[in-house]
Design an enzyme around this catalytic site. Structure first.
Site: not given
Length: 432
Positions: A181, A215, A217-221, A262
């Site tokens: 998570d 994911c 937000a579409g930025i971290g994973r 992130q």
């Protein structure tokens, strides 16, 4: 290898947080005017994650071409990705319209629908029970053909049909189901096994449109996945594989979508994945079998998500500037929610053990400021509710603050007695 030495030096110094902050400060900043238009507000999952105007994907709709998605075009690697947020209930049709228009063959999903009791993504593909979904707003039909469930990922074969033209295409849906998570996978073996499954499917080849990666937000994973893939591709293409600089590649990718990677942990994991993946690039084909073995993909998958207990009934705070804030509102999506909430929690809950405590000091001030600034999420709402300890003072405190009702009466009696005694004495002196 230079990258391995660099990794060891940073690890030893506990310097990941500082390096991550440097990348954040150097990253490009471009306008996001279209994303901020009032008509597009309900198409954004997070208020602070928007596509840049120059790299956003445009739908072929006449009335509104907006979708929260960005085209990442890595020229040297000759690889393109579409990074997007997890679809909202009102943007599932737009999502599949984008897949159709961009001629994408693969979709990579790196989150679960529900994480920590919060909805992170709408159910945008049909489940076994229903088999198909029809998106009336975009005139598309999606059918589930097959599903291969592994211990930590699932591969689905889908058929996407344009109902207007009767044309149908095969879409492969790669769903990584066990990414923590908050944080990163325990080791790069399972991640690399998954990445190479996507590669072997041909979904990343240039003969198809860009692969869609998302994911929440579409930025971290999503950024972690694309960064590792691009770096491994560059190492394979260059004569000197050690010349690949992960930080430079990440900064280049951030020119196309804000906030990629992130946390400092995700940056560290990207290094680990590239270093391990480089063994295959260098000619050691046996490592791929090792990754598969270490990932235990043939074990039974974990149980399905158990819904969280129901939340307390809605309560409202005192009116403030004419508005009431709602506590514990259970929205499927809230455009006012901030992705910074996830970022702060990720920093607090998923720091790698190798990162020294003193290295986090450079982030503490920034984190505190951002904690004060975040105002729309559940975290801030809960912070405004008194804790049990605050609501239950100790016995001594209760005694100290308990109102004593007989005190005013006693004071009045004493004053009346004093006045009566004084009057009597005056009478005796004056008249006797």
């Amino acid at each position: 290898m230079e990258m391995e030495k660099e990794f060891e030096q940073i690890d030893k110094a506990g310097n990941w947080a500082a390096i991550y902050q440097d990348i954040r400060h150097e990253a490009s900043d471009f306008p996001c005017r279209i994303a901020k238009l009032p008509k597009n507000k309900n198409r954004n999952r997070y208020r602070d994650v928007s596509p840049f105007d120059h790299s956003r994907i445009k739908l072929h709709q006449e009335d509104n071409d907006y979708i929260n998605a960005s085209l990442i075009k890595m020229e040297e690697a000759q690889r393109s990705y579409i990074l997007t947020q997890g679809p909202l209930p009102n943007t599932c049709g737009h999502f599949w319209e984008m897949v159709w228009e961009q001629k994408s063959r693969g979709v990579v999903m790196l989150n679960r629908i529900m994480e920590k009791g919060s909805l992170k993504c709408a159910q945008y593909w049909p489940q076994k029970e229903e088999k198909e979904m029809v998106f009336d707003d975009t005139n598309l039909k999606l059918t589930l053909i097959s599903e291969d469930v592994k211990s930590y990922y699932t591969v689905r074969q889908l058929e996407l049909e344009n109902l207007a033209t009767q044309e149908a295409r095969e879409i492969l849906h790669f769903h990584y189901t066990t990414w923590p998570d908050f944080g990163v996978p325990e080791s790069p073996a399972s991640f690399l096994n998954f990445l190479f499954k996507v590669r072997e499917s041909g979904s990343l080849s240039p003969e198809h449109g860009p692969i869609v990666v998302h994911c929440s937000a579409g930025i971290g994973r999503s950024g972690t996945f694309c960064l590792a893939d691009t770096c491994l591709l560059l190492m394979d293409k260059r004569k000197d594989p050690s010349s690949v600089d992960i930080k430079k590649v990440l900064l280049e990718m951030r020119r196309f979508r804000m906030g990629l990677i992130q946390t400092a942990d995700q940056l560290r994991f990207s290094y680990l994945a590239v270093i391990e993946g480089a063994k295959f690039i260098m000619g050691d084909s046996s490592v791929q079998d090792q990754w598969k073995e270490l990932s235990h993909e043939d074990l039974e998958p974990p149980p399905e998500h158990v819904p969280p207990p129901p939340r307390p009934p809605k309560r409202t705070l005192e009116p403030h500037n004419g508005k009431c804030k709602e506590l514990f509102s259970n929205h499927q999506w809230v455009s006012e929610e901030s992705c910074e909430d996830e970022d702060i929690l990720a920093r607090e809950e998923s720091r790698a053990p190798s990162i020294a405590v003193h290295s986090m000091s450079s982030m503490s001030q920034d984190t505190e400021v951002r904690k004060r600034m975040v105002g729309g999420g559940l975290q801030s709402a809960q912070a405004s509710v008194p804790t049990e300890e605050e609501l239950s003072p100790t016995e001594e405190e209760q005694k100290a603050h308990r109102p004593v009702h007989w005190k005013p009466f006693l004071v009045n009696v004493c004053m009346a007695t004093a006045l009566a005694t004084g009057a009597y004495l005056c009478y005796r002196v004056c008249f006797h």
